[in-house]
Design an enzyme around this catalytic site. Structure first.
Site, PDB file in Angstrom:
ATOM      1  N   ASP B 141       0.821  -1.217   0.000  1.00  0.00           N
ATOM      2  CA  ASP B 141       0.000   0.000   0.000  1.00  0.00           C
ATOM      3  C   ASP B 141       0.854   1.266   0.000  1.00  0.00           C
ATOM      4  OD1 ASP B 141      -2.300  -1.483   0.050  1.00  0.00           O
ATOM      5  OD2 ASP B 141      -2.515  -1.415   2.227  1.00  0.00           O
ATOM      6  N   GLU B 240      -9.758  -0.448  -4.519  1.00  0.00           N
ATOM      7  CA  GLU B 240     -10.787  -1.226  -3.810  1.00  0.00           C
ATOM      8  C   GLU B 240     -11.389  -0.420  -2.662  1.00  0.00           C
ATOM      9  OE1 GLU B 240      -8.703  -4.657  -2.198  1.00  0.00           O
ATOM     10  OE2 GLU B 240      -7.541  -3.409  -0.829  1.00  0.00           O
ATOM     11  N   ARG B 301       0.212  -8.898  -5.030  1.00  0.00           N
ATOM     12  CA  ARG B 301       1.207  -8.823  -3.969  1.00  0.00           C
ATOM     13  C   ARG B 301       2.227  -9.955  -3.985  1.00  0.00           C
ATOM     14  NH1 ARG B 301      -2.877  -9.650   1.233  1.00  0.00           N
ATOM     15  NH2 ARG B 301      -2.824 -11.925   1.304  1.00  0.00           N
TER      16      ARG B 301
END
Lengths: 398, 398
Positions: B141, B240, B301
């Site tokens: 992130d 998202e 990821r």
């Protein structure tokens, strides 16, 4: 073989794009260059639609460096289409062929596209229009008959295998039940590729469901429960095309109004519906807590940078072969990739009849399907050379 | 600095795994080896859970070749956990520390994990238990304060950028409206990375929605309509975590019962719900025909084989730095990556206080957000060196 046919060539790319469909297109261009009789080499923008609209990209004089760069670029560089030509549409194709003096027609695509090619070729014969017409194989589904495998499959399979290798380790790190939905309407080849990176039964995918086997909810739940109880986690690979015993695709059970393309195919990709349906089913029926679903979607076919070298070179070679055959005499057909040997891995490119491949579907050999919920390790012998070496992984957790 | 602290070291990996979290773990091991005072180097299986269960993997004597292979392997090699230790849980951590004579504690994770690290460290001080405690940054992130960027982000951003490059060409070949949902709960860094491969405004993503901007349905529909009318296609990148002006995540508007983890985070990933919601909205309100949505999900990821070299080496270096600092005196903290220069790209690894980073969230600088629906080209200057060169593409269609 007499005087070479004098005229222009058209290349079209049809159906779902792949990571190596431009290799085939460039292969055709390379095969045509310098051949007696061949004048302009045109790309049809968006396949048959570009033909009827006289919308072309002139490929005749593009330099080799640019051709190589185009070849390495994923997706259909000329644009694609899902139009299925009817009789009137085909008439317009021939109008364009006559006006542009097209004498060589190359259509790169899957089974629907090979059928379009067959129809155009037959119309040419009926109309006494001299046309050398070749279909070049392309589909990530790997479902063309007479082909050991098809250009596009190796790279998509590589993406799926690498994705599953990573996701297996993700699922091991944060254990739970994970479903990954893989493309494949009628054939489970791409879904089966999810097992290529598996080193032992401890590695996922632990369960694999392909469209070759009717999907049974109760068996599915029992399978998942068994693996989860045994291993504390469960990684599942599922074809988007799984269907019940009546042939009804699971995903259509949900959709209010089902979307179909010109070929009558129901929309399976571009939605997370199937993954979410299976995820909900497991949560409700098994009371499992951490259940996740990913749908690989369009990434599988055009990801920039995950390409099988064998796939890229075979796609190029099959395009070149089509061009060489088409300019060698009064000949038409499709190119099939035939495996000559597993070790060392060698293939050959053979001409087959358009009617041999058109609108037919190859599915997974049942010998590879184990208990209706897995793929046998022997599938690796078939798949590995097509995909190439995978980035290795090393584990200490299990 | 006095006598070195005698005892064993524990390393844990927490939260969502990344493609390079094992680089950090191996960096810690390498930094600890040969240091006076350091006896055993233990990995905690599944993070704090492994500590309270005395469930360790002994890393002390693993050979360099195997360490290198582990470092290159995606996902958390030690296993991960989303447990958030409360006071009683922390007591059990200290019981284990005492029993195992743990004097060095390394915790690799994001903001929740740095907070766990801070709490453990403060308890150690309260209990006069001598412990050198370091947090190593990790999150796709990219939302840790004081860090120019975080290990894990560069590789995930590379995946997203390469995926969008391919999908942009796919969308150009078969035009329509395409939505791709990218991970990112509160910060839009990963979604913003979707623009890195864009060569001109003709390339998608044409629209980018990040959680830093409240999502407005009407504006979204007007944006999509405008791009589609202008270009005949529209590629959209969506976090998202997008939410309305009240802060309610769009995805929670759908779910019957929302799933939360121990940190109170709502489940956003592992479902195609948000993409399908937006897709339905466009179909219904704009009457658009070909609308597709993909959710990149967990592939972002831990994909095996798409790694940023800079990211891998920085993750390794930050782990090593933490170990070197922890063994250099009575010291604790977190490592921050600080950029020293854009060209040539250089970074430094600096110690910061645990309380500086713990439970704080960094978001995208507003200067990068254009009209609430796009990311400015200047973001590339920040992002490109973190991601590395992308596989180039060449187009002839547009």
């Amino acid at each position: 073989m007499g005087t070479p046919l004098e005229g222009n060539a058209i290349i079209g790319q049809s159906g779902g794009p792949t990571a190596v469909i431009n290799q085939s297109m460039v292969g055709v261009v390379e095969g045509l260059r310098g051949k007696p009789g061949v004048q302009k080499i045109l790309g049809a923008r968006h396949a048959v639609r570009g033909i009827i609209n006289h919308d072309f990209i002139d490929l005749t004089d593009i330099g080799q460096d640019k051709l190589d760069a185009i070849a390495r670029t994923p997706s259909a560089g000329l644009g694609s289409s899902r139009d299925k030509p009817d009789a009137a549409y085909c008439e317009r194709i021939f109008e364009a062929f006559r006006k542009e003096n097209i004498r060589y027609f190359f259509y790169i695509g899957g089974n629907d596209s090979s059928d379009t090619c067959r129809i155009v070729n037959e119309m040419a014969k009926q109309q006494d229009y001299e046309l050398h017409c070749f279909h070049c194989p392309k589909t990530i589904d790997n479902d063309l008959v007479k082909n050991d495998h098809t250009p596009g499959y190796g790279s998509a399979a590589r993406f799926v295998a690498q994705a599953f290798m990573g996701d297996n380790l993700d699922n091991a790190a944060l254990p739970g039940i994970k479903i990954n939905v893989v493309m494949g309407r009628h054939a489970g080849f791409l879904t089966a590729a999810s097992m290529l990176g598996r080193r032992s039964p401890a590695d996922g995918p632990h369960l694999i469901y392909v469209p070759e086997v009717a999907f049974d909810e109760d068996k599915f739940l029992a399978d998942v429960d068994k693996v989860f109880t045994e291993r504390g986690r469960c990684l599942i690979s599922v074809s988007e095309g799984i269907h019940d015993a009546d042939g009804t695709a699971l995903v259509t059970k949900l959709a209010e109004d089902v979307e179909k393309d010109a070929h009558g195919n129901v929309q399976l990709s571009g939605t997370g519906a199937l993954g979410d349906l299976l995820s909900d089913l497991i949560k409700k029926k098994l009371g499992a807590k951490r259940v996740r679903a990913d749908t690989f979607g369009y990434l599988q076919r055009c990801f920039n940078g995950v390409v099988s070298e064998a796939d890229a070179s075979e796609a190029r070679a099959s395009g070149r072969k089509a061009a060489e055959l088409a300019t060698s005499g009064d000949i038409d057909g499709s190119i099939a990739i035939v495996r000559k040997s597993d070790a060392p891995y060698t293939v050959d490119y053979e001409r087959i009849e358009l009617s041999d491949v058109a609108a037919k579907t190859k599915t997974l050999d049942p010998k590879y399907i184990v208990d209706g919920n897995n793929i046998d390790e022997s599938f690796k012998k078939y798949l590995a050379p097509i995909v190439g070496d995978l980035p290795p992984v090393e584990t200490i957790l299990y």
